[in-house]
Design an enzyme around this catalytic site. Sequence first.
Site, PDB file in Angstrom:
ATOM      1  N   CYS A 118      30.302  44.567  56.564  1.00  0.00           N
ATOM      2  CA  CYS A 118      29.670  45.148  55.363  1.00  0.00           C
ATOM      3  C   CYS A 118      28.245  44.659  55.149  1.00  0.00           C
ATOM      4  O   CYS A 118      27.513  45.242  54.352  1.00  0.00           O
ATOM      5  CB  CYS A 118      30.517  44.862  54.133  1.00  0.00           C
ATOM      6  N   HIS A 259      26.062  45.593  48.027  1.00  0.00           N
ATOM      7  CA  HIS A 259      27.144  46.218  48.791  1.00  0.00           C
ATOM      8  C   HIS A 259      28.242  46.601  47.809  1.00  0.00           C
ATOM      9  O   HIS A 259      28.676  45.797  46.983  1.00  0.00           O
ATOM     10  CB  HIS A 259      27.665  45.247  49.848  1.00  0.00           C
ATOM     11  N   ASN A 289      34.595  51.386  49.131  1.00  0.00           N
ATOM     12  CA  ASN A 289      33.819  50.482  49.978  1.00  0.00           C
ATOM     13  C   ASN A 289      33.595  51.158  51.337  1.00  0.00           C
ATOM     14  O   ASN A 289      34.542  51.342  52.096  1.00  0.00           O
ATOM     15  CB  ASN A 289      34.601  49.169  50.130  1.00  0.00           C
TER      16      ASN A 289
HETATM   17  N1  ACO Z   1      48.487  48.820  43.596  1.00  0.00           N
HETATM   18  C1  ACO Z   1      49.327  48.156  42.787  1.00  0.00           C
HETATM   19  N2  ACO Z   1      49.526  46.829  42.875  1.00  0.00           N
HETATM   20  C2  ACO Z   1      48.868  46.173  43.843  1.00  0.00           C
HETATM   21  C3  ACO Z   1      47.985  46.814  44.737  1.00  0.00           C
HETATM   22  C4  ACO Z   1      47.816  48.199  44.591  1.00  0.00           C
HETATM   23  N3  ACO Z   1      46.989  48.904  45.383  1.00  0.00           N
HETATM   24  N4  ACO Z   1      47.480  45.881  45.576  1.00  0.00           N
HETATM   25  C5  ACO Z   1      47.992  44.709  45.225  1.00  0.00           C
HETATM   26  N5  ACO Z   1      48.851  44.868  44.195  1.00  0.00           N
HETATM   27  C6  ACO Z   1      49.628  43.872  43.485  1.00  0.00           C
HETATM   28  C7  ACO Z   1      49.839  42.621  44.308  1.00  0.00           C
HETATM   29  O1  ACO Z   1      50.936  42.765  45.182  1.00  0.00           O
HETATM   30  C8  ACO Z   1      50.062  41.590  43.226  1.00  0.00           C
HETATM   31  O2  ACO Z   1      51.415  41.692  42.787  1.00  0.00           O
HETATM   32  P1  ACO Z   1      52.247  40.359  42.455  1.00  0.00           P
HETATM   33  O3  ACO Z   1      51.505  39.711  41.318  1.00  0.00           O
HETATM   34  O4  ACO Z   1      53.567  40.906  42.101  1.00  0.00           O
HETATM   35  O5  ACO Z   1      52.212  39.544  43.715  1.00  0.00           O
HETATM   36  C9  ACO Z   1      49.175  42.068  42.074  1.00  0.00           C
HETATM   37  O6  ACO Z   1      48.892  43.452  42.338  1.00  0.00           O
HETATM   38  C10 ACO Z   1      47.865  41.329  41.972  1.00  0.00           C
HETATM   39  O7  ACO Z   1      47.276  41.283  43.245  1.00  0.00           O
HETATM   40  P2  ACO Z   1      45.969  40.463  43.489  1.00  0.00           P
HETATM   41  O8  ACO Z   1      45.708  40.385  44.964  1.00  0.00           O
HETATM   42  O9  ACO Z   1      46.018  39.199  42.701  1.00  0.00           O
HETATM   43  O10 ACO Z   1      44.886  41.435  42.827  1.00  0.00           O
HETATM   44  P3  ACO Z   1      43.386  41.140  42.596  1.00  0.00           P
HETATM   45  O11 ACO Z   1      43.085  41.219  41.161  1.00  0.00           O
HETATM   46  O12 ACO Z   1      42.917  39.933  43.355  1.00  0.00           O
HETATM   47  O13 ACO Z   1      42.699  42.408  43.275  1.00  0.00           O
HETATM   48  C11 ACO Z   1      41.605  43.128  45.281  1.00  0.00           C
HETATM   49  C12 ACO Z   1      42.901  42.663  44.641  1.00  0.00           C
HETATM   50  C13 ACO Z   1      41.149  44.415  44.615  1.00  0.00           C
HETATM   51  C14 ACO Z   1      41.827  43.343  46.768  1.00  0.00           C
HETATM   52  C15 ACO Z   1      40.531  42.031  45.073  1.00  0.00           C
HETATM   53  O14 ACO Z   1      41.026  40.778  45.457  1.00  0.00           O
HETATM   54  C16 ACO Z   1      39.261  42.308  45.847  1.00  0.00           C
HETATM   55  O15 ACO Z   1      38.545  43.248  45.567  1.00  0.00           O
HETATM   56  N6  ACO Z   1      38.901  41.443  46.800  1.00  0.00           N
HETATM   57  C17 ACO Z   1      37.679  41.619  47.585  1.00  0.00           C
HETATM   58  C18 ACO Z   1      37.885  42.688  48.587  1.00  0.00           C
HETATM   59  C19 ACO Z   1      36.603  43.108  49.251  1.00  0.00           C
HETATM   60  O16 ACO Z   1      35.582  43.191  48.638  1.00  0.00           O
HETATM   61  N7  ACO Z   1      36.690  43.388  50.534  1.00  0.00           N
HETATM   62  C20 ACO Z   1      35.624  43.931  51.268  1.00  0.00           C
HETATM   63  C21 ACO Z   1      34.871  42.939  52.003  1.00  0.00           C
HETATM   64  S1  ACO Z   1      33.495  43.655  52.771  1.00  0.00           S
HETATM   65  C22 ACO Z   1      33.791  44.006  54.438  1.00  0.00           C
HETATM   66  O17 ACO Z   1      33.281  43.358  55.316  1.00  0.00           O
HETATM   67  C23 ACO Z   1      34.721  45.140  54.794  1.00  0.00           C
END
Ligand code: ACO
Length: 337
Positions: A118, A259, A289
């Site tokens: 990214c 980004h 993204n």
């Molecule tokens: N729908 C419903 N529930 C979900 C989903 C979904 N799509 N995904 C996860 N959950 C659940 C999880 O299982 C968890 O349930 P649990 O509490 O029963 O275990 C709960 O939701 C909370 O999950 P978290 O992982 O704590 O959610 P968080 O608030 O951290 O959000 C996310 C997750 C959106 C992935 C966030 O961590 C994020 O954006 N991280 C950065 C990702 C990113 O930017 N990546 C790109 C990098 S750039 C590159 O090089 C490609």
Amino acid sequence: MSSAELSVFIQALGVHAPARKLTNEELSSMVDTSDEWIKTRSGISERRIAAADENPSDMGAKAAAQALTRAGLTPADIDLLIVATMTPDVPFPSTACLLQAKLGLRRDIPCFDVSAACSGFVYALQVGTDMMRSGAYRHALVIGAEKLSSVVDWSDRTTCVLFGDGAGAAILATTSAKNVGVLGNLLGADGNNAELLHCAAGGSATPATPESIKAGKHLLRMNGKEVFRHAVRVMSESCERVLAKCGVKSEQVAWFIPHQANIRILEAVASQLNVSMDRFPSNLDRYGNTSAASIPLALEEAWRAGKIKHGDLVLIVAFGAGLTWGATLLRWHEPTR
Ligand code: ACO
């Protein structure tokens, strides 16, 4: 004139997004998720998905063609091509070479890919800028093009809701004018955290086998929480460091173009920098993204909407798998329409 006197600026921008929209509602019928969860946690409402025969080289070529038209240039005017992608059409040759052929660019020019996930567009922009400053190239094409839908595990709700496909292109040109275009930049990486966001198989270390494919090892895996934490820290620090390097204060920056990973990451970075979200344009809601394509897509949209004006200070900042990060401060030189 010595080459050290040249400034490098973005002369024109072009974009391409696949026609197919995948909404949160549709995703909710594929995995256990909801529009409300995705919007609240990421800010994404829909993303674009490329057709089976629509590859990064095709999307990149369309974005580049638009940029060429806007600049009033022809393919023969381009003497350097750099493509940033983490989803190349094929392992080799480079997507840049495939794109060169599709665009009909000259054969006496360097064409190569940059792999920085990214952060790819910011990396490619710096490589292009540094090569242009030598005075050896008049017009460079820097392209971010991605087909993330091809590496996403469509049964993994923690990642498949976040990513989309698209491409953006910038034409770089030089000028002897001072204090315009790229004013300063920085890049960084931390390979010790490579496993936080990676694809385990499909390369030479672990070539694809029926077993590795069955286990989904050729697909993107991410520790979302850790990536989130690192993203906020390195994007905020990168902005502060590049501003300090250029002797510019954050209040002087008209637009931050980060980004587009997650709206909560952007909000956290804006808050750390004490900058209003009004100065962080975002198109996450419509594209998700798109990795290396996200910055040129967001930059073009903000420019086309008339937000970015000639003379504005614009700070682009990215992070991604690697881990990698980078930031570039630009004094906007109005691109041609
Ligand atoms: N729908 C419903 N529930 C979900 C989903 C979904 N799509 N995904 C996860 N959950 C659940 C999880 O299982 C968890 O349930 P649990 O509490 O029963 O275990 C709960 O939701 C909370 O999950 P978290 O992982 O704590 O959610 P968080 O608030 O951290 O959000 C996310 C997750 C959106 C992935 C966030 O961590 C994020 O954006 N991280 C950065 C990702 C990113 O930017 N990546 C790109 C990098 S750039 C590159 O090089 C490609």
